[in-house]
Scaffold this active site. Structure first.
Site, PDB file in Angstrom:
ATOM      1  N   GLU A  93      35.001  61.054  26.410  1.00  0.00           N
ATOM      2  CA  GLU A  93      35.226  61.907  27.571  1.00  0.00           C
ATOM      3  C   GLU A  93      36.709  62.098  27.840  1.00  0.00           C
ATOM      4  O   GLU A  93      37.503  61.190  27.631  1.00  0.00           O
ATOM      5  CB  GLU A  93      34.527  61.299  28.792  1.00  0.00           C
ATOM      6  CG  GLU A  93      33.014  61.385  28.614  1.00  0.00           C
ATOM      7  CD  GLU A  93      32.217  60.687  29.690  1.00  0.00           C
ATOM      8  OE1 GLU A  93      31.055  61.074  29.871  1.00  0.00           O
ATOM      9  OE2 GLU A  93      32.725  59.768  30.340  1.00  0.00           O
ATOM     10  N   CYS A 106      43.472  63.150  31.440  1.00  0.00           N
ATOM     11  CA  CYS A 106      43.141  61.743  31.231  1.00  0.00           C
ATOM     12  C   CYS A 106      42.363  61.687  29.917  1.00  0.00           C
ATOM     13  O   CYS A 106      41.275  62.252  29.809  1.00  0.00           O
ATOM     14  CB  CYS A 106      42.313  61.247  32.412  1.00  0.00           C
ATOM     15  SG  CYS A 106      41.710  59.575  32.199  1.00  0.00           S
ATOM     16  N   CYS A 113      34.554  50.668  24.233  1.00  0.00           N
ATOM     17  CA  CYS A 113      35.671  49.740  24.446  1.00  0.00           C
ATOM     18  C   CYS A 113      35.233  48.333  24.070  1.00  0.00           C
ATOM     19  O   CYS A 113      34.082  47.957  24.299  1.00  0.00           O
ATOM     20  CB  CYS A 113      36.111  49.778  25.908  1.00  0.00           C
ATOM     21  SG  CYS A 113      37.644  48.858  26.212  1.00  0.00           S
ATOM     22  N   CYS A 117      36.000  44.106  30.852  1.00  0.00           N
ATOM     23  CA  CYS A 117      36.330  44.128  32.281  1.00  0.00           C
ATOM     24  C   CYS A 117      35.021  44.368  33.043  1.00  0.00           C
ATOM     25  O   CYS A 117      34.329  45.357  32.772  1.00  0.00           O
ATOM     26  CB  CYS A 117      37.339  45.228  32.578  1.00  0.00           C
ATOM     27  SG  CYS A 117      38.835  45.093  31.579  1.00  0.00           S
ATOM     28  N   CYS A 120      34.091  47.835  34.979  1.00  0.00           N
ATOM     29  CA  CYS A 120      34.336  49.133  34.333  1.00  0.00           C
ATOM     30  C   CYS A 120      33.092  49.608  33.579  1.00  0.00           C
ATOM     31  O   CYS A 120      32.490  48.852  32.821  1.00  0.00           O
ATOM     32  CB  CYS A 120      35.520  49.002  33.379  1.00  0.00           C
ATOM     33  SG  CYS A 120      35.865  50.527  32.469  1.00  0.00           S
ATOM     34  N   CYS A 338      38.213  56.961  37.423  1.00  0.00           N
ATOM     35  CA  CYS A 338      38.568  55.776  36.636  1.00  0.00           C
ATOM     36  C   CYS A 338      37.387  54.841  36.487  1.00  0.00           C
ATOM     37  O   CYS A 338      36.727  54.513  37.473  1.00  0.00           O
ATOM     38  CB  CYS A 338      39.631  54.950  37.354  1.00  0.00           C
ATOM     39  SG  CYS A 338      41.256  55.583  37.266  1.00  0.00           S
TER      40      CYS A 338
HETATM   41  N1  SAH Z   1      41.954  50.103  28.879  1.00  0.00           N
HETATM   42  C1  SAH Z   1      43.002  50.700  29.648  1.00  0.00           C
HETATM   43  C2  SAH Z   1      42.766  52.151  30.020  1.00  0.00           C
HETATM   44  C3  SAH Z   1      41.398  52.558  30.539  1.00  0.00           C
HETATM   45  S1  SAH Z   1      40.941  52.125  32.166  1.00  0.00           S
HETATM   46  C4  SAH Z   1      43.256  49.872  30.892  1.00  0.00           C
HETATM   47  O1  SAH Z   1      42.475  48.984  31.173  1.00  0.00           O
HETATM   48  O2  SAH Z   1      44.266  50.083  31.554  1.00  0.00           O
HETATM   49  C5  SAH Z   1      41.920  53.051  33.262  1.00  0.00           C
HETATM   50  C6  SAH Z   1      42.092  52.397  34.638  1.00  0.00           C
HETATM   51  O3  SAH Z   1      40.875  52.443  35.402  1.00  0.00           O
HETATM   52  C7  SAH Z   1      42.452  50.921  34.541  1.00  0.00           C
HETATM   53  O4  SAH Z   1      43.465  50.617  35.462  1.00  0.00           O
HETATM   54  C8  SAH Z   1      41.149  50.240  34.940  1.00  0.00           C
HETATM   55  O5  SAH Z   1      41.376  48.948  35.407  1.00  0.00           O
HETATM   56  C9  SAH Z   1      40.636  51.177  35.986  1.00  0.00           C
HETATM   57  N2  SAH Z   1      39.209  51.050  36.272  1.00  0.00           N
HETATM   58  C10 SAH Z   1      38.225  50.660  35.453  1.00  0.00           C
HETATM   59  N3  SAH Z   1      37.036  50.706  36.073  1.00  0.00           N
HETATM   60  C11 SAH Z   1      37.277  51.151  37.325  1.00  0.00           C
HETATM   61  C12 SAH Z   1      36.444  51.452  38.442  1.00  0.00           C
HETATM   62  N4  SAH Z   1      35.135  51.313  38.374  1.00  0.00           N
HETATM   63  N5  SAH Z   1      37.043  51.913  39.562  1.00  0.00           N
HETATM   64  C13 SAH Z   1      38.383  52.109  39.616  1.00  0.00           C
HETATM   65  N6  SAH Z   1      39.205  51.861  38.598  1.00  0.00           N
HETATM   66  C14 SAH Z   1      38.665  51.372  37.460  1.00  0.00           C
END
Ligand code: SAH
Length: 346
Positions: A93, A106, A113, A117, A120, A338
């Site tokens: 996406e 973006c 991945c 986390c 996410c 995000c």
């Molecule tokens: N792997 C990289 C880039 C992808 S995530 C990273 O972790 O930075 C992009 C951003 O979205 C990151 O800061 C991540 O922590 C945040 N993120 C992930 N899940 C989220 C959610 N459910 N709500 C808000 N931010 C989130």
């Protein structure tokens, strides 16, 4: 039948060498390279200043793998989420995020991945493969087109905050950024590009050694090891001290301030001690903080903290002279925000 090679996996030099091997001029390589990248040719047929014979020869040796925008969803706030189909049928996406007079793309760096986390949505998909440089580049081109069409101006910024961990696809991400920034590619300034990472110390040091010119963002979410490890298991492998050490190295080489991305969750990191720990951490490295709104994912395990908690962070950071911005979510109604990217289109 032997499998044809993706011609955009070749560097300019490799393309020039290919033509020399075929008793042609290196210059032919430059011409084809320009068609492939700056002019975005989708077929060898399109390359009108190349002889028919040469085009046929290319056709016999190579393919041009282009991505395809498979589905496009528009949010009420103007955000556009694209499901992008790759040559092998996998989907990633990419999101167009409009702000007053800018458009940010973006983009994704991997299919799925490998990190876990726990907040996410992309983490729920297992990692299928890395994206190739051209697959990353094409996402940018696709969003640039949409920006011109729907916003009447070209793309202004790029964030690597889509699916995947960019620093675990290091080589391809850097190659894609080269193409995006060089004049024979899109010619965008690297200062308009931000790579976001969970924070892998070894790779952050490598970025510094490679003298990159783009911005670095680190998803921090807590400056207390136990809390961060609970949310981001990567922190068990490399803790906050190691991260700090790598970021100091980054700053010493690049003189570029790092951005910390940070979500405040109810009952997880919403107390004064959490805000104080963040402020103390930030004081050790030139940085600023983006407080990002939590976008709930299906299981509802975590919740955005109250506005009071956000204000507590702002007060604590500002009292310590640390720059803090609050980032509102975009495209929530279409799961484009995000951490919501999980190939959900229905
Ligand atoms: N792997 C990289 C880039 C992808 S995530 C990273 O972790 O930075 C992009 C951003 O979205 C990151 O800061 C991540 O922590 C945040 N993120 C992930 N899940 C989220 C959610 N459910 N709500 C808000 N931010 C989130």
């Amino acid at each position: 039948m032997s499998k044809k090679l993706d011609i955009r996996a070749l560097s300019k030099d490799q393309l020039r060498d290919f033509f020399v091997d075929k008793n042609d001029k290196p210059f032919r390589g430059n011409q084809v390279y320009e068609w492939l990248w700056r002019k975005g040719a989708h077929t060898f047929e399109d390359m009108t200043n190349i002889s028919k014979e040469t085009r046929l020869m290319l056709e016999n040796n190579f393919v041009i793998n282009h991505i395809k925008v498979d589905q496009m969803q528009k949010s009420k706030d103007g955000t556009i989420k694209n499901a992008i189909k790759l040559h092998d049928g996998l989907i990633v996406e990419s999101v167009l995020i409009p702000t007053e007079n800018r458009t940010t793309a973006c983009v994704s760096s991997q299919v799925g991945c490998s990190l876990d986390c726990n907040f996410c949505a992309t983490a729920r998909l297992k990692k299928m493969r890395n994206l190739n440089p051209d697959e990353i580049y094409d996402q940018v081109v696709a969003i640039d087109k949409q920006s011109r069409l729907y916003r009447n101006h070209k793309l202004s910024n790029i964030v690597f905050m889509g699916m995947g961990e960019p620093l675990l696809n290091y080589k391809n991400v850097l190659m894609a950024i080269d193409k995006i920034t060089l004049d024979d590619g899109l010619g965008m300034s690297p200062k308009r590009i931000t790579v976001s990472t969970v924070g892998i110390p070894k790779m952050i040091k490598k970025l510094a050694d490679d003298n990159v010119k783009f911005n670095l963002a680190v998803s921090l979410h807590s400056a207390i090891d136990e809390v961060r490890s609970k949310m981001m298991p990567i922190n068990e492998k490399s803790n906050l001290d190691e991260l700090l050490d790598a970021l100091r190295y980054w700053f010493s080489k690049t003189k570029s301030r790092v951005t910390f991305e940070y979500v405040v969750w109810k009952g997880i990191n919403d107390k004064q001690k959490d805000a104080t720990a963040l402020a103390e951490y930030c004081k050790k490295i030139p940085s600023k903080v983006n407080l990002i709104e939590y976008n709930a994912i299906d299981d509802g395990e975590f919740q955005q903290a109250s506005e009071d908690a956000t204000n507590l962070y702002i007060k604590t950071l500002e009292a310590n002279k640390i720059i803090v911005n609050v980032r509102r979510s975009r495209g929530k109604d279409i799961d484009a925000a995000c951490g919501q990217l999980a190939n959900k289109t229905t």
